[in-house]
Design a protein around this motif. Structure first.
Motif, PDB file in Angstrom:
ATOM      1  N   UNK A  28      69.448 -12.442 -14.203  1.00  0.00           N
ATOM      2  CA  UNK A  28      68.814 -11.517 -13.258  1.00  0.00           C
ATOM      3  C   UNK A  28      69.701 -10.307 -13.013  1.00  0.00           C
ATOM      4  N   UNK A  29      70.990 -10.548 -12.749  1.00  0.00           N
ATOM      5  CA  UNK A  29      71.834  -9.418 -12.355  1.00  0.00           C
ATOM      6  C   UNK A  29      72.170  -8.538 -13.545  1.00  0.00           C
ATOM      7  N   UNK A  30      72.074  -9.083 -14.763  1.00  0.00           N
ATOM      8  CA  UNK A  30      72.282  -8.209 -15.924  1.00  0.00           C
ATOM      9  C   UNK A  30      71.180  -7.157 -15.992  1.00  0.00           C
ATOM     10  N   UNK A  31      69.918  -7.595 -15.838  1.00  0.00           N
ATOM     11  CA  UNK A  31      68.817  -6.628 -15.870  1.00  0.00           C
ATOM     12  C   UNK A  31      68.925  -5.683 -14.678  1.00  0.00           C
ATOM     13  N   UNK A  32      69.251  -6.245 -13.487  1.00  0.00           N
ATOM     14  CA  UNK A  32      69.319  -5.411 -12.288  1.00  0.00           C
ATOM     15  C   UNK A  32      70.360  -4.309 -12.450  1.00  0.00           C
ATOM     16  N   UNK A  33      71.551  -4.687 -12.931  1.00  0.00           N
ATOM     17  CA  UNK A  33      72.631  -3.701 -12.973  1.00  0.00           C
ATOM     18  C   UNK A  33      72.525  -2.773 -14.171  1.00  0.00           C
ATOM     19  N   UNK A  34      72.360  -3.352 -15.379  1.00  0.00           N
ATOM     20  CA  UNK A  34      72.479  -2.497 -16.565  1.00  0.00           C
ATOM     21  C   UNK A  34      71.205  -1.718 -16.830  1.00  0.00           C
ATOM     22  N   UNK A  35      70.049  -2.189 -16.364  1.00  0.00           N
ATOM     23  CA  UNK A  35      68.823  -1.408 -16.567  1.00  0.00           C
ATOM     24  C   UNK A  35      68.402  -0.745 -15.267  1.00  0.00           C
ATOM     25  N   UNK A  36      68.250  -1.544 -14.184  1.00  0.00           N
ATOM     26  CA  UNK A  36      67.753  -0.987 -12.929  1.00  0.00           C
ATOM     27  C   UNK A  36      68.678   0.048 -12.326  1.00  0.00           C
ATOM     28  N   UNK A  37      69.902  -0.372 -12.010  1.00  0.00           N
ATOM     29  CA  UNK A  37      70.790   0.524 -11.271  1.00  0.00           C
ATOM     30  C   UNK A  37      71.226   1.708 -12.121  1.00  0.00           C
ATOM     31  N   UNK A  38      71.551   1.461 -13.389  1.00  0.00           N
ATOM     32  CA  UNK A  38      72.070   2.557 -14.216  1.00  0.00           C
ATOM     33  C   UNK A  38      71.009   3.592 -14.541  1.00  0.00           C
ATOM     34  N   UNK A  39      69.757   3.189 -14.686  1.00  0.00           N
ATOM     35  CA  UNK A  39      68.732   4.140 -15.114  1.00  0.00           C
ATOM     36  C   UNK A  39      68.001   4.740 -13.913  1.00  0.00           C
TER      37      UNK A  39
END
Lengths: 70, 265
Positions: free
Chosen positions: B74-85
């Motif tokens: 979950x946090x991989x998608x949240x950080x590397x896709x959600x937060x960064x983009x």
């Protein structure tokens, strides 16, 4: 010399050259950037993948049309 | 010339084509209501739901192994896709969408190389159209809600920092590319990658089978073995492509949402 098959596929092969070169250039730049500044790798990666996806769209449109056009 | 005639007269090897993707109805009905691909789609949704439910059910402060795996995913998608983009300010609202999209597409794609299942539902274009249509509605809706209809149209079609005289040329182009072509390429990218990968696997498997068992002539047996080896190698390539396409699909979804939310250039 009779031969079956569709010329569309040859056309698609030619059309895929452009995106192929483009994707090569994108990853060459990505590898270059990472080699010069390894700490930038996590910033460069989504940009490289995004560029790859956009360049690939041309090849995708090509393969769709190769099957659709008769 | 003689060999050619004999090949034409006896078309032993039928290369796989788009027709191989039209799976029959399970209940043998005339109307196609339920096929293997739609069942797999439901199975993927159930698997993703059960997976995340099982990992988050206990909600312990000190996570066990299972909960840790779920939280890491979950946090991989949240950080590397959600937060960064999408950006720090309003990414958290879209994380559930991004996480469920990513794992739904990933599980569906991985069905393509799971033995017995061996079919990626998104190699049928219709399913990919549906998913891309959902993304199209969401990013346009989000943009209209944030900027109003006219403000959103201006944001998507009028690029900043260009001379005025070129705008009549740019506005139709930007409208075409940002609002009409985007969902098409988003769905066709996923569909065509899955389609081409499955077609390659089919070609090497049926070709190897034909060369080993049915063809006659010198060198056909080694060529058949080579074909099977190539099929296995393509299988590994497929694994990379399947994961990459799930990532690209969600990355582009996040990029579109972030573009729709952006303030004026």
């Amino acid at each position: 010399m009779a031969s079956g098959g569709s010329l569309n596929m040859i056309g698609y092969g030619l059309a895929a050259v452009g995106p192929g070169i483009g994707i090569g250039l994108i990853f060459a730049a990505y590898i270059n950037g990472t080699a010069r500044q390894p700490e930038m790798q996590s910033r460069l990666q989504p940009i490289a993948i995004l560029g790859f996806a956009l360049a690939e769209a041309l090849a995708i449109i090509g393969i769709a049309l190769a099957f659709v056009l008769k | 010339m003689t060999t050619h005639v004999s090949v034409l007269a006896n078309p032993g090897f039928v290369p796989p084509g788009p027709a191989d993707f039209q799976l029959p109805d399970i209940f043998n009905g005339n109307q196609v209501l339920l096929t293997k691909s739609s069942l797999l789609l439901v199975l993927a949704a159930v698997l993703v739901f059960v997976g995340f439910y099982a990992t988050s059910r206990r909600g312990a402060v000190v996570p066990g192994k299972l909960q840790y795996a779920g939280e890491a995913a979950y946090s991989w998608v949240r950080d590397s896709i959600g937060r960064d983009i999408i950006g720090e300010r309003d990414f958290i609202k879209y994380v559930p969408l991004l996480v469920s999209l990513f794992f739904f597409v990933l599980v569906n794609n991985l069905f393509g190389i799971v033995p017995i299942l061996q079919f990626a539902p998104f190699s049928r274009a219709g399913f990919a159209y549906g998913l891309a249509g959902l993304v199209w509605i969401i990013y346009n809706g989000v943009g209209v809600a944030r900027h109003g209809l006219l403000g959103y149209l201006k944001l998507q079609t009028v690029p900043g920092g260009v001379p005025t005289w070129i705008l009549p040329l740019l506005i139709p182009l930007e409208f075409l590319s940002n609002l009409l072509i985007r969902p098409v390429t988003l769905s066709l990218r996923l569909f065509a990658n899955m389609f081409a990968g499955h077609l390659l696997l089919l070609l090497f498997a049926t070709g190897g089978d034909y060369l080993l068992l049915h063809a006659t002539g010198p060198l056909v047996k080694p060529a058949g073995v080579l074909s099977f080896v190539m099929g296995i190698a393509v299988g590994f390539l497929e694994f990379i492509v399947e994961v990459l396409q799930a990532y690209v699909f969600v990355l582009l979804t996040a990029t579109y949402i972030s573009g729709a939310l952006a303030s004026e250039h």
